[in-house]
Design an enzyme around this catalytic site. Sequence first.
Site, PDB file in Angstrom:
ATOM      1  N   SER A 190       0.175  -0.713  -0.063  1.00  0.00           N
ATOM      2  CA  SER A 190      -0.559   0.067   0.018  1.00  0.00           C
ATOM      3  C   SER A 190       1.081   0.899   0.039  1.00  0.00           C
ATOM      4  CB  SER A 190      -1.020   0.301   0.914  1.00  0.00           C
ATOM      5  OG  SER A 190      -1.673   0.988   0.825  1.00  0.00           O
ATOM      6  N   ASP A 218      -9.823  -3.364  -5.330  1.00  0.00           N
ATOM      7  CA  ASP A 218      -8.775  -2.480  -4.274  1.00  0.00           C
ATOM      8  C   ASP A 218      -9.377  -1.204  -5.472  1.00  0.00           C
ATOM      9  OD1 ASP A 218      -7.235  -1.586  -3.530  1.00  0.00           O
ATOM     10  OD2 ASP A 218      -5.589  -3.096  -3.813  1.00  0.00           O
ATOM     11  N   HIS A 277      -8.209  -4.862  -1.343  1.00  0.00           N
ATOM     12  CA  HIS A 277      -7.162  -4.091  -0.907  1.00  0.00           C
ATOM     13  C   HIS A 277      -7.137  -3.901   0.905  1.00  0.00           C
ATOM     14  CE1 HIS A 277      -3.760  -0.631  -0.313  1.00  0.00           C
ATOM     15  NE2 HIS A 277      -5.263  -0.473   0.667  1.00  0.00           N
TER      16      HIS A 277
END
Length: 440
Positions: free
Chosen positions: A226, A380, A410
């Site tokens: 991320s 995501d 995610h």
Amino acid sequence: MRNKESGSNKTNISGKVKSKTFQITLLLSKMAVAYTVLVLFFAVFVAGFILLVMAAINFHFFNSEIPPGVNQPVKLRIIHIILISTAVVGRILENIGICSQVSFLRYVQGRKTPGVDPKLFIKDLWFEKVPVRIYQPKVPSASQRRGVMFFHGGGWVFGSLETHEKLCRWIARESESVVVSVGYRLAPEHKYPAAYEDCLNATIHFMNNIEHYGVDSANVIVCGDSAGGNLAAAVSQTLAGRSDLPKLRAQILIYPGLQALDFNLPSYQQNRGVPLLFRERAAFFALQYLNGDALHMQEVLEGSHIPPDMRLKYRKWVSPDNIPEKFKVRGVKPLRPTDFIAEVYETVKRFCEPNLCPLLAEDAVVHQLPESFILTCEYDVLRDDGLLYKKRLEDNGVRVTWYHLEDGFHGVISLYDYCGFSFPAGKRGLDSVVNFLKSL
């Protein structure tokens, strides 16, 4: 005379008895009041907890969407409701002046640390002014090991050495690598480029002192999930142009966020309400990292923050046209252009810096990048950031290993082993990372 004394004694005894009785009665009354208050407090607590959970459930069902392709959707719903409830408690504590919501959430996320690992040496150190945690396999190695610089996710606002402890242990054990987890400074207290600078400085320190850790200087990898994937990409680009250091062997980008120009790419539209990262939160975190606040978030979401000429310049890299058609079949619609707002651009113009948005780096930089691994998830919002970067790397002759989780969302990697709420997709994704490391 004796009768008088006897009568007096009886009176005293009677008075003492009455006094004692009164004291006992008073004590019982106080206990009854205390018990009543306790019961009322407990009732209020239970009622408040029920209302909190109901509000979280209501928010979840009205604002989120779990696509049919996600395996074990009930688990994801429960996790999301727990996260919402925790955030609400943090907001309440902030409103009554006990602590900030951010501080509370960081405390809750990082409070649990696993015990001793029989297969790893684990040590906390400082690389210059940056805290790091090093994981070294105990099993002897006939040759120097690979080294992995790991940058945790959390939107540049959350995450720590503790939150990604289990993940780093797994990578170190399964790939038999030396893993260095970096505790970089967080926003909003420390704005861009603090996190980037910490990760870069920690990596350079490691490379300059690599002989102390039994790592091959030609086999150093940067890795992150991320926001950590964003930092890994930025560090990799910076080091690509350094002649005074060994070249990085590879970069591993796990559902990275790589741009803040267009929050209306297909994946942002399709997955705008899919936990654990909403479209609005992606913009919120980017603004927190850049400016330490989320002002002008709506304008950024609409795209009013980028001048038309600059949007045209970067369209060759940031465009739905560069996304394969198979990823556009779920609810994508063309959006009308929004009016540019110069005042907003002035506050966010550093979004165009590659150290913040690596997708915008020039071809001359991208061409020098090391072998890359990119993991994306179908559900995501950041999926297309990874797909666009994959195309840029391949167009510039960089070897790319791409792993796509068709049922992933995610944050799923961190849920590979999560207290009964694990997801098979997380384990598959993590295994793909380990397998890539073993291939180097």
